[in-house]
Scaffold this active site. Sequence first.
Site, PDB file in Angstrom:
ATOM      1  N   GLN A 276       0.831  -1.200   0.000  1.00 21.53           N
ATOM      2  CA  GLN A 276       0.000   0.000   0.000  1.00 21.53           C
ATOM      3  C   GLN A 276       0.871   1.259   0.000  1.00 21.53           C
ATOM      4  OE1 GLN A 276      -3.213   0.268  -0.391  1.00 21.53           O
ATOM      5  NE2 GLN A 276      -3.727  -1.907  -0.300  1.00 21.53           N
TER       6      GLN A 276
ATOM      7  N   CYS B 189      -9.438  -0.062  -4.883  1.00 23.87           N
ATOM      8  CA  CYS B 189      -8.809   1.241  -5.128  1.00 23.87           C
ATOM      9  C   CYS B 189      -9.393   1.930  -6.353  1.00 23.87           C
ATOM     10  CB  CYS B 189      -7.297   1.093  -5.283  1.00 23.87           C
ATOM     11  SG  CYS B 189      -6.787   0.032  -6.653  1.00 23.87           S
TER      12      CYS B 189
END
Length: 476
Positions: free
Chosen positions: A294, A431
């Site tokens: 991430q 995302c």
Amino acid sequence: MSQPSSTRPADSPRLEVTVGPVAHGGHCVARHEGRVIFVRHAIPGETVEIALTENDADAKFWRADVTKVLVASPERVPHFWPEADALRAAARNAAPVGGAEFGHVSRKGQLELKTAVVREQLERLGGLAADRIDALFAAGVEDVDTAGTPEQLAGLGWRTRVGFAVTPSGKLGMHAHRSHDVHPIREMPLALPAINDLGLWELDFTGIERVEVAAPANGSGVLVLLAPDAQLSEKAAGAAVKRVARALAALETPPSVARWNPENGAVEVASGRGWVRETTEDHEFRVTGDGFWQIHRRAPKVLTDAALGALLQGGYLDDGAQVADLYAGAGLFTAPLADAVGPDGHVLSVEGSPGTSRDARKNLHASAQVEIVQGRVEKVLGTASRASQTAAGQRHSFDAVVLDPPRAGAGKAVVRALAATSPSAIAYVSCDPAAFARDVKYFANAGWALESLRAFDLYPHTHHVETVALLVPAKG
């Protein structure tokens, strides 16, 4: 549709438009004589002058950049990064670099725009009614930069990973949006200080085509990956990597340096090591080369707390539970899942990338309850569900699943394969709001429903947003 352009603003047709609503992808919608134009660097309600960047006569829509603001939105602020500022770029007859397309919008305004995008995608692509979205998403997109330095509070200094291009003269740069042009830069304000402190813009990267930098938020050491120009001979490519590695070795705090092949992820260490050490509160992870982690410095905690919190609150992660982590990467979710289910439980961890799957094996080798499988998720699920059928012919049933697919989403095949294993609940981490909304529709068609939804601004000053949803079998 026209291809990515390298047209300079001064050479582009100019129009004056009033800007309509925000759309997914970092632009707003405007209309001119019935033609839809996707305008970047605008804010809904503004009147602006735009330069058309893609305007083929037979195209369904055009694209444009703002070059002048005639009537500004109250949410417009000075852009923090000159190279990414469309107005300053237009003044010097250039295009802005990508990577900070919402930098002209207040932080409050950014959250509102991203909330509007998530809502619109869920309604249009996900098929959810407005009142259902109201109930699920009353909080809107949440700001995660609510504490820290003034820079962090302003949404700066959060990126632990940054990719750069190289100009023809060997300077570090970034691409303009949908363009082959590379513009030199002298800072990357969204990156952690450890990345900017390297001063890469002072170095000569001649012979290098791409540069990737990883700087763990724990300060454990920076890794610089160098991808040589594919047109160079092996001897010339090796020489270019060695020259840059020597320059980086001369820095006061030298990073690790490795040659990197973007096609297959292969890493050849030039100095230091070819991996970085990432940490959470309870676990340590090795991430090799360009392996996935991430990007936002706080994302690992924010996302694990949200995803596992939803499963724990629903009672799906009791001791001894059978769970799966799909698109598992180096094990960010797998490790706390293993803690949650204990030694009597089982975690199936599936990752498609061979290198990242090897990292997961190293990171989780002490957790006997974790089964790591490298392969395509839909194929592994099909094999696992067939192999685990009981003598009575019943398929194995997961108590819970964490699903964290790449930007393109899980897709219909994965949704079908996952639904066939009959899990009790799925924590879906996404995302991309459009891909997420499409998958919500696929799940609905398979008999599933959204139980809860949160969204986080883990990409300040960009159009990207992260969502964490809990899906359960539909009632009735």
